[in-house]
Design a protein around this motif. Structure first.
Motif, PDB file in Angstrom:
ATOM      1  N   ILE A   1      57.349  44.121  39.927  1.00 38.29           N
ATOM      2  CA  ILE A   1      57.281  44.784  38.627  1.00 38.29           C
ATOM      3  C   ILE A   1      56.725  43.818  37.575  1.00 38.29           C
ATOM      4  CG2 ILE A   1      58.679  45.806  36.795  1.00 38.29           C
ATOM      5  CD1 ILE A   1      60.403  47.019  39.008  1.00 38.29           C
TER       6      ILE A   1
ATOM      7  N   ILE B   1      53.050  43.569  38.078  1.00 44.56           N
ATOM      8  CA  ILE B   1      52.312  44.747  37.613  1.00 44.56           C
ATOM      9  C   ILE B   1      52.218  44.750  36.095  1.00 44.56           C
ATOM     10  CG2 ILE B   1      52.456  47.253  37.396  1.00 44.56           C
ATOM     11  CD1 ILE B   1      53.442  47.290  40.279  1.00 44.56           C
TER      12      ILE B   1
ATOM     13  N   TYR C   1      48.893  45.864  33.719  1.00 46.41           N
ATOM     14  CA  TYR C   1      48.874  46.451  32.384  1.00 46.41           C
ATOM     15  C   TYR C   1      48.292  45.519  31.345  1.00 46.41           C
ATOM     16  CZ  TYR C   1      51.031  50.520  34.198  1.00 46.41           C
ATOM     17  OH  TYR C   1      51.242  51.659  34.909  1.00 46.41           O
TER      18      TYR C   1
ATOM     19  N   THR D   1      46.006  48.954  41.470  1.00 45.06           N
ATOM     20  CA  THR D   1      47.105  49.878  41.792  1.00 45.06           C
ATOM     21  C   THR D   1      46.880  50.616  43.111  1.00 45.06           C
ATOM     22  OG1 THR D   1      46.386  51.961  40.773  1.00 45.06           O
ATOM     23  CG2 THR D   1      47.381  50.331  39.315  1.00 45.06           C
TER      24      THR D   1
END
Lengths: 643, 643
Positions: A227, A230, A235, A205
């Protein structure tokens, strides 16, 4: 011996036992640790040094350390059987490291005499001594746990790298031909290796919105790509890493405990075989040798405690015990029986009249009362407000003396009321904390006042310490709130084990710091902000011109000595601005240097930090569901039986 | 009914049951979801809009949605007993929200007609509909889990805030009077509120080395203060948050399961009481009504499956079953029995001669052989290399057609060899994946080719899709490696539950986005990078002059429409450059705006992301230690018994 979970096979001849005792004597251990510290801290004095010393001095110190380690090893070899000694990888490691270090020293020294500067590569091996001496089995256990986790982690890591590569390829195709520019004006996502690096960093990040902005500015649909990336990689994959590490941590924790229990049992059986005598059909240990054994193993045990243990082991009070009961001894000895002695207050014995007088009893009642605690909580809060106010005001600086004296009065009153030995008991963490903080503050303030009156200036260091102590006093409020106390107690309890992680991190940091110092030292220079040297704005390196590294004034983040290196490594562990640091050091050397930073991230953040988190999770789960262990219950049962 | 874990108490009159069936009919549910979607997506069209529509149109749409919700509620009220209906907070919530929304609409509309612009505050309430209709019990469960976690989290949070404040006070005293400057030249650590904000942000690591640099430049000992802070607050406290969330997650998961099991049992008992007949001394259910019941509950059950269930429930084959066995029905119905029908290939029935010929059998043998898989893995790898190469080369773009046809041949061969219904079975995720990707790629490439030949230009969107599909094909390699398959299967299995988190995140994002849009819209403007408007460099807001926000070209990160707001919120969830965004929006409004960002961090990062991590951890632990559940074992036993 099984009591301390040591598993050193040793010979059972009297001379060997004497040697073994000497080997385990605390002075010998302290000396070993002392030499390990010296050896590790040599990096502070060697080139690139925080406090430079000539090469001759450091090399002599190092040879001394190596001799000490070798001596320790020889001593150990005398204690253990030959066969076992040579099978143990620990010993082989230490010997190999000693040999390698000597070779490196000789090569480096001889090259130095003809003025050729070479690399002291063996310095990265120094933590081997810290890990491989039998004294630091906690750190070794942590390393073993990491090693065992590696295969599982590896597969997840390969899958993760595969995913990163797939996304890199996608990014290259989607954005490569668009002619987009980054904020700095360089081409955006045109080189597959650069993309892979950027996307790897995105997992940390550290470059989060920046890496997306050019594509997002171009067309907002492209933000969906980032997105998705990520969600999948940052995650899900990072959680999977944690899950794998945690799962292995639990599994291996169980295995280690099982193995230790087995070894302990094995050794206790050996001890039983030595002490046993035949009685009727079974072998038993009589009371007398048992007492002797306990006295030898635990010399400072109280006689009432000894009696209790005896009663537990020798249930029928027959004067002997069988194997099963004998084997429980090691566990029993490890349990700290709190001998609650309702001791009388020393003042009561010395001045019974005064201590038992009405006024004295009133004071004691007051101190024991709940309002006493509340009053002091209010005082602490008022103190907090005073601290927040400006201390230039002389009134406030005098108020500080008032608060200090109030706290001292509190401690004295408590000592007057409670039995001092109980007050400073082993488990009374907060009493110790209080007293130490107040005493230190008193000493520091007095010292500061004397310096101030003598030389008319405030010593900055002492003032800082006084300030910190003053604020730490506010922590006392926590104790008053029950809910907080549980959390804090758990945190304090896991403190010692956290030191193991400290050791682990120290070892890894040391290795990376040494490598970093060899590669990057002198590349980035720090100039005092008030000093306007010509190269100050580019950290003394023209390669950093116009780089964000220099613009953010990161010149202090360099590998020019051990302390600075450690701080840079801490910053890398925190991960934020990882790119900035990696790019800066890649600029002053070569793009390949980024591998050093990625390697550090994998080892420290993915492995060690996750193990740390797993450890804290486990500790809190245990704290939430803590039940007394079986053996403890056995003791309690016996105590209840005995009345 | 108990089968689906619904716990809606309903009357047992025939009319009520008919209404209840109608209520649960899929069209009604679809209509409800449709209106919820419409209602939520209204934010796209309302001011500030992505696609602006007049207020009249959106308000009519909203009133329509509200009517639909109200109708649904009335329907539900008819089904449930009055007493139960009014006790359910869900229904009260929905009614209250409908009323509030109507009031808001009227106020806003009437003010709008006299040209006063007010706030459409009720828009933030819209997710209430998504949460509170009985259809979305998964999301509601997640919210309940969060609500239950709150008390425990609160105490840790208070302790954490206390620690942050103590450190802030320390920082103020240590650094406040030093006259240090930040990189931007503003005073460093002089205001306690600013310090608290900076230190809170340091916990998110978003300002990691920057916040330390001035103090570190001044004296390197001060870095110890920051390192201590990071260890205590960033590492330990954040892990404790995870531990608390995880612990509660597990606890409440257990509770929910227990409660559901209880409710199910209760309802099955009711059903039993309706169907029971007396036989000898005990009440039993006969076979005929049981069959009828199963047919009603599960109409598409195969007759062999029905027989199997009957055998399990009616162990003695007495033609009736007692209460215990009847209660197991709900569990049994939930288990998917894989009815393995070794069906013959359709080609075999149509053209038996050809399909059984020597050449055909050879092909089948080839396809089933391991080398076939390997060959295609190699083809995929070659394809990957071709993708990485420049596609401008016409040869490579033709090669793409070759690869595509190779993949199509592969699928056709597999369909020829394996039974098509088995190949496209429910659990055959990868076969579905393959076929869909290849078909989509074929369609997209053909579409692109026709557009290209007709209009002589490549459609950018279609090309992008083709590219992504082409690269997604590479994922196929994963299937070939056993170790990867386990991880991927687990990830795919938790996919549906992840959608619950999607819903949860959507709700929270929606509320924050609406608030953000009301507060920040129009404050930061985005200009096309090629367009040189006067305010382009300061995002159209002079307050941003010289700010890092504008320097980093973050203008696109604004709250000017729902899509942009969501992307900003994703960036805030990722946490990096949290300060930069928070400071930017605080500059264009007021420092108080930082509270919005801190609130978002607490809700999303500390609560929801931790729950997400806890969920993934738990899912992997279960995957690692998966044992068949008891009921399944019972079925297996029975199947074995039956042969």
């Amino acid at each position: 011996d099984a009591q301390y979970n040591r598993n050193v096979p040793f010979e059972t001849s009297p001379q060997a036992i004497r040697l073994y005792y000497f080997y385990n004597h605390w002075t010998m251990q302290a000396i070993t640790y002392f030499f390990i510290c010296i050896d590790l801290s040599l990096a502070l004095f060697e080139e690139p040094a925080l406090f430079p010393l000539p090469f001759l001095a450091t090399s002599i110190a190092e040879v001394l350390c190596l001799t000490a380690f070798f001596g320790r090893l020889v001593h150990f070899a005398k204690v253990t059987p030959q066969r076992v000694f040579w099978k143990d990888t620990k010993n082989i490691c230490v010997m190999l490291t000693i040999a390698l270090t000597l070779i490196d020293l000789i090569i480096y020294g001889s090259l130095e005499t003809v003025n050729i500067h070479s690399v002291r590569w063996s310095r990265a091996l120094r933590p081997v001594f810290l890990i491989n001496f039998p004294e630091s089995r906690q750190i070794r256990r942590a390393f073993r746990s990491i090693r065992n986790t590696l295969p599982d982690i590896l597969y997840v890591f390969l899958l993760f790298m595969f995913s990163v590569l797939i996304f890199s390829l996608m990014a290259l195709k989607l954005f490569g031909d668009r002619g987009l520019k980054t904020v700095e004006g360089s081409p955006y996502f045109t080189n597959i290796l650069e993309i892979a690096f950027e996307l790897y960093v995105l997992v940390t990040t550290a470059n989060s919105p920046d890496v997306m902005m050019p594509a997002y500015d171009f067309n907002w649909w492209y933000s969906l790509y980032f997105i998705t990336y990520i969600i999948i990689n940052t995650y899900i994959f990072m959680s999977v890493f944690l899950a794998v590490v945690y799962n292995n941590y639990r599994k291996h924790l169980k295995n280690e405990i099982r193995k230790l229990a087995y070894l302990k049992r094995h050794k206790m059986t050996e001890a039983f075989n030595i002490l046993k005598v035949k009685m009727d059909t079974e072998f038993v240990v009589k009371e007398a040798p048992w007492r002797q054994l306990v006295k030898v193993v635990a010399p400072d045990i109280s006689s009432s405690h000894l009696e209790l243990l005896l009663r537990i082991c020798d249930e029928g009070q027959k004067g002997y015990m069988d194997k099963t009961n004998f084997l429980r001894l090691a566990d029993l000895l490890n349990i700290q029986v709190v001998t609650i002695n309702v001791k009388t207050h020393p003042l009561e014995t010395w001045l019974p009249r005064v201590y038992q007088s009405a006024a004295s009893l009133l004071i004691q009642k007051m101190v024991r009362h709940r309002i006493f605690v509340w009053v002091y909580d209010v005082i602490i809060l008022i103190n907090a407000i005073f601290i927040a106010l400006d201390e230039k005001n002389p009134l406030i600086s005098y108020a500080e003396w008032l608060f200090l004296s109030l706290y001292i009065v509190e401690i004295l009153l408590k000592l007057y009321t409670y039995e001092p030995r109980a007050y400073f008991g082993r488990k009374q963490f907060w009493n110790w904390f209080d007293t130490l903080i107040i005493m230190a503050a008193l000493v520091a303030m007095v010292a500061n006042a004397t310096i101030q009156s003598a030389r008319k200036y405030n010593s900055q260091q002492i003032l800082d310490i006084v300030l910190i102590l003053r604020i730490l006093r506010l922590l006392r409020v926590i104790v008053s709130i029950q809910r907080f106390r549980v959390i804090v107690t758990t945190l304090i309890n896991i403190g010692p084990t956290m030191l193991t992680f400290g050791g682990l991190v120290l070892v890894v940091y040391y290795v990376f710091a040494i490598i970093g110092m060899e590669v990057f030292h002198g590349k980035v220079l720090f100039f005092d902000p008030n000093f306007t040297a010509p190269g100050a704005l580019v950290c003394g390196n023209p390669a950093l011109e116009d780089s964000i590294f220099a613009q953010s004034r990161y010149c202090r983040n360099n590998f020019n000595d051990l302390a600075s290196s450690f701080i840079v490594l801490v910053e890398l562990t925190v991960v934020n601005h990882f790119t900035l640091l990696a790019n800066g050091f890649a600029l002053v050397t070569h793009q390949v240097a980024k591998l050093y930073f990625i390697g550090f991230h994998i080892v420290v953040v993915i492995l060690i930090v996750n193990i740390f988190i797993a450890f804290i999770l486990e500790a809190f789960f245990v704290a939430y569901s803590l039940e007394k262990s079986e053996v403890e219950t056995a003791i309690e049962k016996k105590i209840q039986e005995l009345g």
